[in-house]
Motif scaffolding. Structure first.
Motif, mmCIF file in Angstrom:
data_model
loop_
_atom_site.group_PDB
_atom_site.id
_atom_site.type_symbol
_atom_site.label_atom_id
_atom_site.label_comp_id
_atom_site.label_asym_id
_atom_site.label_seq_id
_atom_site.Cartn_x
_atom_site.Cartn_y
_atom_site.Cartn_z
ATOM 1 N N ALA A 1 -10.464 1.823 -15.822
ATOM 2 C CA ALA A 1 -9.867 0.966 -16.838
ATOM 3 C C ALA A 1 -8.956 -0.080 -16.198
ATOM 4 C CB ALA A 1 -9.065 1.804 -17.819
ATOM 5 N N THR A 2 -8.957 -1.271 -16.744
ATOM 6 C CA THR A 2 -8.076 -2.344 -16.289
ATOM 7 C C THR A 2 -7.467 -3.029 -17.510
ATOM 8 O OG1 THR A 2 -9.829 -4.004 -16.263
ATOM 9 C CG2 THR A 2 -9.523 -2.740 -14.257
ATOM 10 N N PRO A 3 -6.270 -3.622 -17.374
ATOM 11 C CA PRO A 3 -5.613 -4.240 -18.541
ATOM 12 C C PRO A 3 -6.395 -5.401 -19.133
ATOM 13 C CG PRO A 3 -4.048 -3.875 -16.768
ATOM 14 C CD PRO A 3 -5.411 -3.635 -16.189
ATOM 15 N N SER A 4 -7.059 -6.166 -18.292
ATOM 16 C CA SER A 4 -7.846 -7.278 -18.789
ATOM 17 C C SER A 4 -9.010 -7.536 -17.853
ATOM 18 C CB SER A 4 -6.995 -8.550 -18.926
ATOM 19 O OG SER A 4 -6.469 -8.946 -17.688
ATOM 20 N N MET A 5 -10.056 -8.116 -18.415
ATOM 21 C CA MET A 5 -11.236 -8.469 -17.644
ATOM 22 C C MET A 5 -11.697 -9.848 -18.070
ATOM 23 S SD MET A 5 -13.314 -4.844 -17.435
ATOM 24 C CE MET A 5 -14.524 -5.520 -16.293
ATOM 25 N N ALA A 6 -12.502 -10.471 -17.238
ATOM 26 C CA ALA A 6 -12.893 -11.847 -17.513
ATOM 27 C C ALA A 6 -14.250 -12.156 -16.901
ATOM 28 C CB ALA A 6 -11.852 -12.811 -16.949
ATOM 29 N N TRP A 7 -14.784 -13.268 -17.331
ATOM 30 C CA TRP A 7 -15.968 -13.853 -16.716
ATOM 31 C C TRP A 7 -15.598 -15.230 -16.176
ATOM 32 C CZ3 TRP A 7 -20.460 -11.339 -15.904
ATOM 33 C CH2 TRP A 7 -20.690 -10.158 -16.621
ATOM 34 N N PHE A 8 -16.010 -15.484 -14.948
ATOM 35 C CA PHE A 8 -15.862 -16.779 -14.303
ATOM 36 C C PHE A 8 -17.261 -17.296 -13.987
ATOM 37 C CE2 PHE A 8 -11.328 -17.273 -12.892
ATOM 38 C CZ PHE A 8 -10.832 -16.091 -13.416
ATOM 39 N N ARG A 9 -17.338 -18.573 -13.651
ATOM 40 C CA ARG A 9 -18.605 -19.115 -13.178
ATOM 41 C C ARG A 9 -18.341 -20.167 -12.119
ATOM 42 N NH1 ARG A 9 -20.626 -22.423 -18.611
ATOM 43 N NH2 ARG A 9 -19.123 -24.171 -18.471
ATOM 44 N N GLN A 10 -19.347 -20.373 -11.284
ATOM 45 C CA GLN A 10 -19.207 -21.328 -10.187
ATOM 46 C C GLN A 10 -20.516 -22.027 -9.934
ATOM 47 O OE1 GLN A 10 -17.890 -19.705 -6.398
ATOM 48 N NE2 GLN A 10 -16.887 -21.624 -5.913
ATOM 49 N N VAL A 11 -20.418 -23.340 -9.777
ATOM 50 C CA VAL A 11 -21.545 -24.183 -9.405
ATOM 51 C C VAL A 11 -21.341 -24.595 -7.954
ATOM 52 C CG1 VAL A 11 -22.724 -26.356 -9.866
ATOM 53 C CG2 VAL A 11 -21.836 -25.004 -11.760
ATOM 54 N N PRO A 12 -22.382 -24.626 -7.134
ATOM 55 C CA PRO A 12 -22.212 -25.035 -5.728
ATOM 56 C C PRO A 12 -21.448 -26.344 -5.612
ATOM 57 C CG PRO A 12 -24.412 -24.216 -6.064
ATOM 58 C CD PRO A 12 -23.777 -24.277 -7.423
ATOM 59 N N GLY A 13 -20.439 -26.338 -4.728
ATOM 60 C CA GLY A 13 -19.650 -27.538 -4.500
ATOM 61 C C GLY A 13 -18.479 -27.710 -5.423
ATOM 62 N N LYS A 14 -18.329 -26.801 -6.401
ATOM 63 C CA LYS A 14 -17.221 -26.867 -7.336
ATOM 64 C C LYS A 14 -16.410 -25.584 -7.293
ATOM 65 C CE LYS A 14 -19.226 -30.140 -10.618
ATOM 66 N NZ LYS A 14 -19.502 -30.411 -12.060
ATOM 67 N N GLU A 15 -15.182 -25.664 -7.780
ATOM 68 C CA GLU A 15 -14.327 -24.485 -7.829
ATOM 69 C C GLU A 15 -14.801 -23.525 -8.923
ATOM 70 O OE1 GLU A 15 -10.063 -26.383 -6.318
ATOM 71 O OE2 GLU A 15 -10.243 -25.488 -8.301
ATOM 72 N N ARG A 16 -14.516 -22.261 -8.696
ATOM 73 C CA ARG A 16 -14.827 -21.272 -9.701
ATOM 74 C C ARG A 16 -13.900 -21.452 -10.893
ATOM 75 N NH1 ARG A 16 -15.637 -15.457 -7.274
ATOM 76 N NH2 ARG A 16 -13.494 -15.839 -6.569
ATOM 77 N N GLU A 17 -14.432 -21.338 -12.099
ATOM 78 C CA GLU A 17 -13.648 -21.547 -13.308
ATOM 79 C C GLU A 17 -13.789 -20.355 -14.249
ATOM 80 O OE1 GLU A 17 -14.963 -24.688 -15.885
ATOM 81 O OE2 GLU A 17 -17.052 -24.064 -15.829
ATOM 82 N N GLY A 18 -12.684 -20.032 -14.910
ATOM 83 C CA GLY A 18 -12.731 -18.982 -15.908
ATOM 84 C C GLY A 18 -13.380 -19.487 -17.168
ATOM 85 N N VAL A 19 -14.171 -18.620 -17.828
ATOM 86 C CA VAL A 19 -14.794 -19.012 -19.081
ATOM 87 C C VAL A 19 -14.369 -18.133 -20.244
ATOM 88 C CG1 VAL A 19 -16.794 -20.116 -18.023
ATOM 89 C CG2 VAL A 19 -16.897 -17.703 -18.579
ATOM 90 N N ALA A 20 -14.107 -16.854 -19.994
ATOM 91 C CA ALA A 20 -13.714 -15.964 -21.081
ATOM 92 C C ALA A 20 -12.960 -14.774 -20.514
ATOM 93 C CB ALA A 20 -14.941 -15.472 -21.850
ATOM 94 N N ALA A 21 -11.965 -14.297 -21.260
ATOM 95 C CA ALA A 21 -11.188 -13.135 -20.837
ATOM 96 C C ALA A 21 -10.846 -12.288 -22.049
ATOM 97 C CB ALA A 21 -9.916 -13.561 -20.119
ATOM 98 N N ILE A 22 -10.588 -11.007 -21.792
ATOM 99 C CA ILE A 22 -10.263 -10.096 -22.883
ATOM 100 C C ILE A 22 -9.217 -9.086 -22.432
ATOM 101 C CG2 ILE A 22 -12.145 -8.485 -22.315
ATOM 102 C CD1 ILE A 22 -12.526 -8.157 -25.399
#
Length: 125
Positions: A27-48
């Motif tokens: 178990a963890t207090p929160s979890m998230a999904w990130f995404r990354q496109v080659p050549g760009k920084e990873r970005e968060g898209v959703a968290a809970i």
């Protein structure tokens, strides 16, 4: 440390849907999904927040993506609808940690430092 295993991903046409799953070793207090496109920084898209289920999203996916959880299975899901070619990326599941990448939505912010192996999502036009 938290170990994360992702599943789902693949290819879909514009306007289609896809669901990603991520199971944590504990178990963890929160979890998230990130995404990354080659050549760009990873970005968060959703968290809970896993305790009470509050979620937040990036502006780019708000209204199209839904993050949900099954606490009995330590699993979070990302339901992606109305997919666009711009959603093509490697998607990573993440768990809250004391150090890592910051993802904020509105007044909510969390740091995520445990990562899954990533799963590719490709949306074709």
């Amino acid at each position: 440390p938290v170990h994360l295993v992702e599943s789902g991903g693949g290819s879909v046409q514009t306007g289609g849907s896809m669901r990603l799953s991520c199971t944590a070793s504990g178990a963890t207090p929160s979890m998230a999904w990130f995404r990354q496109v080659p050549g760009k920084e990873r970005e968060g898209v959703a968290a809970i927040y896993t305790t009470y289920g509050h979620s937040y999203y990036s502006d780019s996916v708000e209204g199209r993506f839904t993050i949900s959880q099954d606490n009995a299975k330590n699993t979070v899901y990302l339901q992606m609808d109305s997919l666009e070619p711009e959603d093509t990326a490697m998607y990573y599941c993440a768990a809250e940690a004391s150090q890592g990448e910051l993802f904020c939505g509105g007044v909510y912010c969390n740091v995520f430092g445990y990562w899954g192996q990533g799963t590719q999502v490709t949306v074709s036009s």
